[in-house]
Design an enzyme around this catalytic site. Structure first.
Site, short mmCIF file in Angstrom:
data_model
loop_
_atom_site.label_atom_id
_atom_site.label_comp_id
_atom_site.label_asym_id
_atom_site.label_seq_id
_atom_site.Cartn_x
_atom_site.Cartn_y
_atom_site.Cartn_z
N HIS A 189 12.78 0.51 -18.90
CA HIS A 189 12.19 1.38 -17.28
C HIS A 189 13.06 2.00 -16.45
O HIS A 189 14.54 1.88 -16.64
CB HIS A 189 12.08 -0.70 -16.68
CG HIS A 189 10.67 -0.93 -16.91
ND1 HIS A 189 11.02 -2.13 -17.68
CD2 HIS A 189 9.29 -0.73 -16.26
CE1 HIS A 189 9.68 -2.34 -18.58
NE2 HIS A 189 8.50 -0.94 -17.48
N HIS A 190 13.16 2.68 -15.65
CA HIS A 190 13.42 3.61 -14.57
C HIS A 190 14.58 2.68 -14.13
O HIS A 190 14.69 1.73 -13.91
CB HIS A 190 12.29 4.30 -13.54
CG HIS A 190 12.07 2.57 -12.90
ND1 HIS A 190 12.05 2.07 -11.33
CD2 HIS A 190 10.19 2.46 -13.43
CE1 HIS A 190 11.62 1.26 -11.85
NE2 HIS A 190 10.12 1.53 -12.07
N MET A 235 3.48 2.08 -7.17
CA MET A 235 1.43 0.72 -7.28
C MET A 235 0.51 1.50 -6.83
O MET A 235 -0.47 1.50 -6.49
CB MET A 235 1.71 -0.11 -7.74
CG MET A 235 2.82 -0.60 -9.30
SD MET A 235 1.42 0.74 -10.18
CE MET A 235 0.12 -0.44 -10.24
N LYS A 262 14.31 -0.60 -11.21
CA LYS A 262 13.66 -2.15 -11.61
C LYS A 262 14.48 -2.65 -11.28
O LYS A 262 15.50 -2.53 -11.91
CB LYS A 262 13.07 -1.83 -13.26
CG LYS A 262 12.46 -2.89 -13.60
CD LYS A 262 11.15 -3.09 -14.48
CE LYS A 262 10.14 -4.17 -14.85
NZ LYS A 262 9.30 -4.69 -13.77
N ALA A 318 0.56 -1.63 0.10
CA ALA A 318 -0.02 0.11 0.07
C ALA A 318 0.31 1.09 0.13
O ALA A 318 0.33 2.19 -0.54
CB ALA A 318 -0.86 -0.44 0.68
P1 NAD Z 1 7.68 -0.34 -4.92
O1 NAD Z 1 8.96 -0.79 -4.07
O2 NAD Z 1 6.98 0.71 -4.84
O3 NAD Z 1 6.66 -1.24 -3.07
C1 NAD Z 1 6.32 -1.99 -3.34
C2 NAD Z 1 6.50 -2.21 -2.00
O4 NAD Z 1 5.63 -3.60 -1.36
C3 NAD Z 1 7.24 -1.31 -1.11
O5 NAD Z 1 6.37 -0.34 -0.06
C4 NAD Z 1 7.02 -2.07 -0.20
O6 NAD Z 1 7.51 -2.10 1.65
C5 NAD Z 1 6.06 -3.39 -0.24
N1 NAD Z 1 5.88 -4.77 0.49
C6 NAD Z 1 7.44 -5.61 0.53
N2 NAD Z 1 7.47 -6.72 1.44
C7 NAD Z 1 5.71 -6.62 1.21
C8 NAD Z 1 4.77 -7.26 2.57
N3 NAD Z 1 5.66 -8.66 3.14
N4 NAD Z 1 3.68 -7.40 2.31
C9 NAD Z 1 3.29 -5.90 2.48
N5 NAD Z 1 3.71 -5.15 1.67
C10 NAD Z 1 5.26 -5.43 1.02
O7 NAD Z 1 7.35 -0.72 -5.69
P2 NAD Z 1 6.43 -0.73 -7.41
O8 NAD Z 1 7.09 -0.27 -8.36
O9 NAD Z 1 4.87 -0.73 -6.54
O10 NAD Z 1 6.46 -2.73 -7.83
C11 NAD Z 1 5.28 -3.84 -7.51
C12 NAD Z 1 5.45 -4.84 -7.77
O11 NAD Z 1 4.73 -4.09 -9.29
C13 NAD Z 1 7.18 -4.87 -8.85
O12 NAD Z 1 7.12 -5.75 -8.98
C14 NAD Z 1 7.01 -4.34 -10.39
O13 NAD Z 1 8.02 -4.97 -11.05
C15 NAD Z 1 5.53 -4.76 -10.18
N6 NAD Z 1 4.63 -3.68 -10.92
C16 NAD Z 1 3.85 -4.02 -11.99
C17 NAD Z 1 2.92 -3.62 -13.26
C18 NAD Z 1 1.30 -4.35 -13.67
O14 NAD Z 1 1.57 -3.30 -14.76
N7 NAD Z 1 1.43 -5.31 -13.98
C19 NAD Z 1 3.83 -2.28 -12.94
C20 NAD Z 1 4.50 -1.71 -12.36
C21 NAD Z 1 4.51 -2.65 -11.61
#
Ligand code: NAD
Length: 282
Positions: free
Chosen positions: A153-154, A13, A157, A9
């Site tokens: 990507h940024h 994302m 990643k 949260a």
């Molecule tokens: P991010 O690192 O900003 O956020 C991930 C969050 O998950 C962090 O706040 C972290 O503390 C939290 N987290 C870690 N362990 C956890 C747990 N056990 N329980 C709950 N939360 C936990 O990363 P992001 O950019 O938001 O991306 C997250 C994932 O989504 C990555 O794998 C990314 O590649 C993927 N992604 C997918 C899409 C899509 O369209 N499917 C788009 C963007 C990113």
């Protein structure tokens, strides 16, 4: 009212999804889950996301909270944990997290025997439309062209190639009646020899704040077709994930993808559901 649990949260994302939620519609955020080490545990999920207060504190423990669908954008280890939680409470789960390994993929398949699971390496509507376009192009010209996929990507990643690039690669491979594990080329260096006919090449760019760009090229002798998708705001992933969660809440157990949620099969024909190919370079 469909109750959502947002996992990750406080992440990029997770916050985008919370910002995009229309709390006055037929879905609402009922729980916001984060890792126990997260600095904003206990804070209001809405305020952390940069919108008005939602009255939902970010928590590291979801036990006892009622929800119908979890949306997970966290990390692969957390996905394993969250699949078990959703099975336990009989909730559906939309998984947007990428970079899963083979055993995590198997866990998804197993969970889908009990609950509705939608896995989407990319939740953007436009990207998923492109999956169908790639498959269509692959069927028409894939056997007479060289297929190359480039993704950017940024700098933050952590996995490569992107889940979306693999998704497009799988669409192209399946159009050729092949498996990506047998025709994907994930790196080239040194004396590589000539390009192997029928292979699908991947190139990766990492830098700055690029939200996500993908191009697939069908390169022939005398012409080249390119299908490109560029993200200018990550809210498109959030909007797609919310749409997917809404659709998934009406489903019984099973494994689904965005093509199902968007009903693209009706337009382009049904495609087989595949989980991301895990390249040898991981
Ligand atoms: P991010 O690192 O900003 O956020 C991930 C969050 O998950 C962090 O706040 C972290 O503390 C939290 N987290 C870690 N362990 C956890 C747990 N056990 N329980 C709950 N939360 C936990 O990363 P992001 O950019 O938001 O991306 C997250 C994932 O989504 C990555 O794998 C990314 O590649 C993927 N992604 C997918 C899409 C899509 O369209 N499917 C788009 C963007 C990113």
């Amino acid at each position: 009212m469909i109750k959502l649990a947002i996992s990750g949260a406080a992440g990029r994302m997770g916050r985008a999804i919370i910002r995009e939620m229309d709390q006055s519609g037929d879905m609402k955020v009922a729980a916001a889950l984060e890792h126990k080490s997260c600095r904003v545990i206990g804070q209001d999920a809405g305020l952390v996301a940069g919108r008005d207060s939602m009255g939902v504190p970010i928590s590291a423990n979801i036990s006892g909270m009622a929800f119908d669908v979890m949306i997970d954008f966290s990390n692969p280890e957390a996905v394993s944990e969250h699949l078990e939680i959703c099975k336990l409470v009989n909730a559906a789960i939309v998984i947007g997290t990428t970079g899963l390994n083979e055993s995590q993929n198997q866990q998804i398949t197993e969970a889908a025997r009990h609950i509705p699971v939608l896995f989407a390496a990319n939740t953007s509507v436009g990207i998923n439309l492109c999956v169908s376009l790639v498959e269509m192009a692959g069927k028409v010209i894939g056997d007479v062209t060289d297929i190359e996929i480039i993704e950017s990507h940024h700098r933050h990643k952590v996995d490569a190639p992107s889940g979306t690039a693999l998704l497009w690669g799988e669409a192209a491979a399946s159009a050729l009646g092949k498996d990506l594990s047998s025709c994907g080329v994930f790196s080239r260096e040194g004396h590589t020899g000539e390009r192997k006919p029928g292979s699908i090449g991947f190139s990766t760019i990492r830098g700055g704040d690029i939200a996500g760009e993908h191009t697939v090229m069908f390169i022939g002798d005398g012409e080249r077709i390119e299908i490109t998708h560029r993200v200018t705001d990550r809210k498109i992933f959030a909007q797609g994930a919310i749409r997917a969660a809404h659709w998934l809440s009406t489903q019984q157990k099973g494994l689904f993808n965005m093509q199902d949620a968007l009903d693209l099969g009706r337009v382009f024909g049904e495609a087989e559901i595949t989980l991301p190919y895990v390249g040898a370079n991981r």
